[in-house]
Scaffold this motif. Structure first.
Motif, PDB file in Angstrom:
ATOM      1  N   GLN A   1     -43.733  -6.599 165.830  1.00  8.80           N
ATOM      2  CA  GLN A   1     -42.594  -4.979 165.146  1.00  8.80           C
ATOM      3  C   GLN A   1     -42.606  -4.490 166.411  1.00  8.80           C
ATOM      4  O   GLN A   1     -42.388  -3.833 167.679  1.00  8.80           O
ATOM      5  N   LEU A   2     -41.194  -4.435 166.154  1.00 12.54           N
ATOM      6  CA  LEU A   2     -40.252  -2.962 167.483  1.00 12.54           C
ATOM      7  C   LEU A   2     -39.928  -1.802 166.407  1.00 12.54           C
ATOM      8  O   LEU A   2     -38.931  -2.159 165.601  1.00 12.54           O
ATOM      9  N   VAL A   3     -40.435  -0.536 166.959  1.00 10.93           N
ATOM     10  CA  VAL A   3     -40.576   0.317 166.597  1.00 10.93           C
ATOM     11  C   VAL A   3     -39.646   0.983 167.628  1.00 10.93           C
ATOM     12  O   VAL A   3     -39.513   1.424 168.581  1.00 10.93           O
ATOM     13  N   ILE A   4     -38.368   1.655 166.740  1.00  6.96           N
ATOM     14  CA  ILE A   4     -37.028   2.593 167.536  1.00  6.96           C
ATOM     15  C   ILE A   4     -37.107   4.394 167.740  1.00  6.96           C
ATOM     16  O   ILE A   4     -36.617   3.897 166.498  1.00  6.96           O
ATOM     17  N   ASP A   5     -37.735   4.810 168.259  1.00  5.84           N
ATOM     18  CA  ASP A   5     -37.350   6.312 167.198  1.00  5.84           C
ATOM     19  C   ASP A   5     -36.193   7.228 167.903  1.00  5.84           C
ATOM     20  O   ASP A   5     -36.033   7.346 169.253  1.00  5.84           O
ATOM     21  N   LEU A   6     -35.968   7.330 167.163  1.00  9.19           N
ATOM     22  CA  LEU A   6     -33.716   7.921 168.629  1.00  9.19           C
ATOM     23  C   LEU A   6     -33.903   9.825 168.020  1.00  9.19           C
ATOM     24  O   LEU A   6     -32.786   9.946 167.587  1.00  9.19           O
ATOM     25  N   ALA A   7     -35.385   9.987 168.429  1.00 11.26           N
ATOM     26  CA  ALA A   7     -34.980  11.099 167.860  1.00 11.26           C
ATOM     27  C   ALA A   7     -34.381  12.692 168.865  1.00 11.26           C
ATOM     28  O   ALA A   7     -33.543  13.405 168.840  1.00 11.26           O
ATOM     29  N   GLY A   8     -34.342  11.010 169.731  1.00 11.26           N
ATOM     30  CA  GLY A   8     -34.058  12.439 171.303  1.00 11.26           C
ATOM     31  C   GLY A   8     -31.710  12.548 171.574  1.00 11.26           C
ATOM     32  O   GLY A   8     -32.079  12.661 172.633  1.00 11.26           O
ATOM     33  N   VAL A   9     -31.762  11.263 170.663  1.00 12.23           N
ATOM     34  CA  VAL A   9     -30.112  11.158 170.829  1.00 12.23           C
ATOM     35  C   VAL A   9     -29.123  11.673 169.587  1.00 12.23           C
ATOM     36  O   VAL A   9     -29.445  11.820 168.409  1.00 12.23           O
ATOM     37  N   ASN A  10     -29.107  12.741 170.487  1.00 15.28           N
ATOM     38  CA  ASN A  10     -28.116  13.678 169.017  1.00 15.28           C
ATOM     39  C   ASN A  10     -26.394  13.770 169.600  1.00 15.28           C
ATOM     40  O   ASN A  10     -25.300  13.978 169.075  1.00 15.28           O
ATOM     41  N   HIS A  11     -26.037  12.639 170.526  1.00 16.99           N
ATOM     42  CA  HIS A  11     -24.736  12.509 171.005  1.00 16.99           C
ATOM     43  C   HIS A  11     -24.613  11.373 171.439  1.00 16.99           C
ATOM     44  O   HIS A  11     -25.590  10.334 172.106  1.00 16.99           O
TER      45      HIS A  11
END
Length: 132
Positions: A1-11
């Motif tokens: 399983q690969l989980v990618i958390d993109l919470a810090g990507v805003n630009h």
């Protein structure tokens, strides 16, 4: 399983987008799946318009819906979740999108409205049918 958390990507810029798309091409289907979490608005926009941004077999678990209060001008986020607010089409079921279009403003408690164009914000749920 690969989980990618993109919470810090805003630009996202063109170099980052190119790097991301090239990296996504190297991903193989993980037995446990590929899951994208906390997709900020900038990420959602790109997954809906840039071919190759969203891995073919990825599941978008949660995404941002920005809200705007016309009364006081306050903006805030609502985190839409797969299964509760949207779900991709499958072989036997159509896609659905049902999220709160209005919420009480966090600042003044007046009615705030979702600041999106639903057909564009949730394009990816309809593309999923083509991938599966």
């Amino acid at each position: 399983q690969l989980v990618i958390d993109l919470a810090g990507v805003n630009h996202l810029n063109s170099l980052g987008l190119r790097t991301w798309v090239n990296w996504v091409k190297t991903l193989r289907q993980y037995p446990g799946g590929i899951f994208l979490r906390h997709c900020q608005n900038a990420v959602v926009n790109q997954m809906n318009i840039l071919e190759g941004f969203l891995p073919l077999h990825a599941v978008v678990e949660s995404l941002e819906i920005p809200f705007l209060c016309d009364s006081c001008g306050h903006t805030f986020k609502y985190w839409a979740e797969r299964g509760r607010d949207y779900k991709e089409a499958s072989a036997d079921k159509p896609a659905f999108v049902k999220y709160p279009e209005e919420l009480p403003c966090e600042k003044c408690q007046q009615t705030a409205n979702a600041d999106i164009i639903p057909n564009k914000h949730f394009t990816f749920v309809h593309r999923a049918k083509k991938r599966r």
